[in-house]
Design an enzyme around this catalytic site. Structure first.
Site, PDB file in Angstrom:
ATOM      1  N   HIS A  24      48.216  36.499   0.212  1.00  0.00           N
ATOM      2  CA  HIS A  24      48.812  36.741   1.533  1.00  0.00           C
ATOM      3  C   HIS A  24      49.991  37.725   1.492  1.00  0.00           C
ATOM      4  CE1 HIS A  24      49.141  34.512   5.642  1.00  0.00           C
ATOM      5  NE2 HIS A  24      49.520  35.765   5.761  1.00  0.00           N
ATOM      6  N   ASP A  34      39.649  35.795  11.052  1.00  0.00           N
ATOM      7  CA  ASP A  34      40.697  35.940  10.039  1.00  0.00           C
ATOM      8  C   ASP A  34      41.697  34.802  10.199  1.00  0.00           C
ATOM      9  OD1 ASP A  34      42.146  38.095   8.111  1.00  0.00           O
ATOM     10  OD2 ASP A  34      43.635  37.092   9.371  1.00  0.00           O
ATOM     11  N   TYR A  76      48.373  29.166   8.369  1.00  0.00           N
ATOM     12  CA  TYR A  76      48.231  29.050   9.833  1.00  0.00           C
ATOM     13  C   TYR A  76      47.932  27.597  10.237  1.00  0.00           C
ATOM     14  CZ  TYR A  76      47.524  34.176   9.542  1.00  0.00           C
ATOM     15  OH  TYR A  76      47.632  35.522   9.275  1.00  0.00           O
ATOM     16  N   LYS A 125      43.510  33.010   3.251  1.00  0.00           N
ATOM     17  CA  LYS A 125      44.510  33.640   2.371  1.00  0.00           C
ATOM     18  C   LYS A 125      45.252  32.606   1.537  1.00  0.00           C
ATOM     19  CE  LYS A 125      45.175  36.912   6.189  1.00  0.00           C
ATOM     20  NZ  LYS A 125      45.195  36.132   7.438  1.00  0.00           N
TER      21      LYS A 125
END
Ligand code: NAD
Length: 280
Positions: free
Chosen positions: A112, A49, A54, A79
């Site tokens: 998200h 994930d 990120y 996301k």
């Protein structure tokens, strides 16, 4: 390469299958992502994930490419970031994520956050429906959506999110939201399943003695609890021994009494951001 860990799979509302246990890579340093995901794949994880925000999709992609694991044995989630919500911007964001990951498709693409400051969650959902039809995302879902946001989607689209990924852990169990979304066909994914380490699981009433009785750590008990609740879970760690520990949860079962003790430990305690935040 070791064999895949023996996680159960759940069936999504589009008929596809998702491994119930995976690895999350929030706050994984982009420079370390390749090493960490490589180790996770070696340990036997097949579900990763990540998210555009990120900033580690490239490292995740390199680990996948170098692993030699057939693409159809992996389950990769990313996301759509808040500032990319919309139509053209969401299409471009998925293209960028796929390029960074080095993939033709992701298994699951999520909005998200509802991101009220943009007011585009419904438009974004309609775009995800198109992206799924075009093949870039095999399954589509949402994250951090509250009941009202799910209702907004239901009013505008026949496609029900396959999952809603929300903060969920023993001190914040989300029972009301789960009771609402699961009968409508949306599975629950837990983020922060270990409370992000922001409180001691062992402090929750009964937790330490349950762990001791089963000869497991409190983290393993928490992960096992998510699995028995039917929730999809991907605890984050950068350490190989903890990857092994977190996947070593299939040789014991929490009893009905254990489950009741943990249910009673809910204290409605968020450790992360609220879905209605307007900071990002
Ligand atoms: P988490 O609850 O998985 O906790 C991670 C912390 O627990 C780390 O500090 C780690 O060192 C520690 N830990 C892990 N295994 C341990 C063990 N066996 N023993 C002791 N400590 C251990 O928190 P998280 O990373 O925030 O959540 C998991 C994943 O959920 C993320 O990596 C990310 O993929 C996803 N996530 C999504 C959102 C969202 O808004 N959709 C937000 C946060 C996280």
């Amino acid at each position: 390469m070791t064999a895949a860990i023996q996680t159960p799979h759940l069936t999504l509302n589009d008929g596809r299958s998702i491994p119930q246990l995976g690895l999350g890579v929030f706050l994984v340093d982009p420079a370390e992502a390749e090493r960490i995901v490589t180790e996770a794949l070696e340990v036997g994880y097949r579900h990763i994930d990540t998210a555009m925000i990120y900033k580690n999709e490239e490292g995740v992609g390199r680990a996948i490419a170098n692993s030699g694991i057939p693409r159809d044995e992996l389950f990769i989630t990313t996301k759509l970031w808040n500032s990319d919500q919309g139509t053209d911007s969401a299409r471009a964001a998925l293209d960028t994520s796929l390029e960074k990951l080095g993939l033709d498709y992701v298994d699951l693409y999520l909005i998200h956050w509802p991101a009220p400051k943009y007011g585009k969650h419904v438009e974004s959902w309609q775009t995800l429906v198109e992206l799924q039809a075009a093949g870039g995302a095999r399954s589509i879902g949402v994250s951090n959506f509250m009941k009202a946001h799910l209702d907004d989607l239901a009013a505008a689209s026949d496609v029900v999110p396959a999952v809603n990924q929300v903060e969920l852990h023993p001190a914040f169990q989300q029972r009301e939201l789960r009771k609402y979304q699961e009968p409508r066909g949306t599975l629950t994914e837990a983020w922060g399943p270990l409370g992000q380490g922001k409180y001691e699981l062992a402090e929750l009433p009964g937790f330490a003695s349950i762990a001791e009785r089963h000869g497991k750590t409190v983290q393993q008990v928490a992960i096992r609890w998510h699995l028995q609740e039917g929730v999809i879970v991907f605890p984050k760690t950068t350490k190989r021994e903890r990857m092994i520990e977190n996947a070593d949860v299939f040789d014991f079962e929490l009893t009905a009494d254990d489950m009741a003790t943990i249910a009673a430990a809910d204290r409605d305690q968020r450790v992360g951001a609220h879905p209605l935040n307007t900071d990002f």
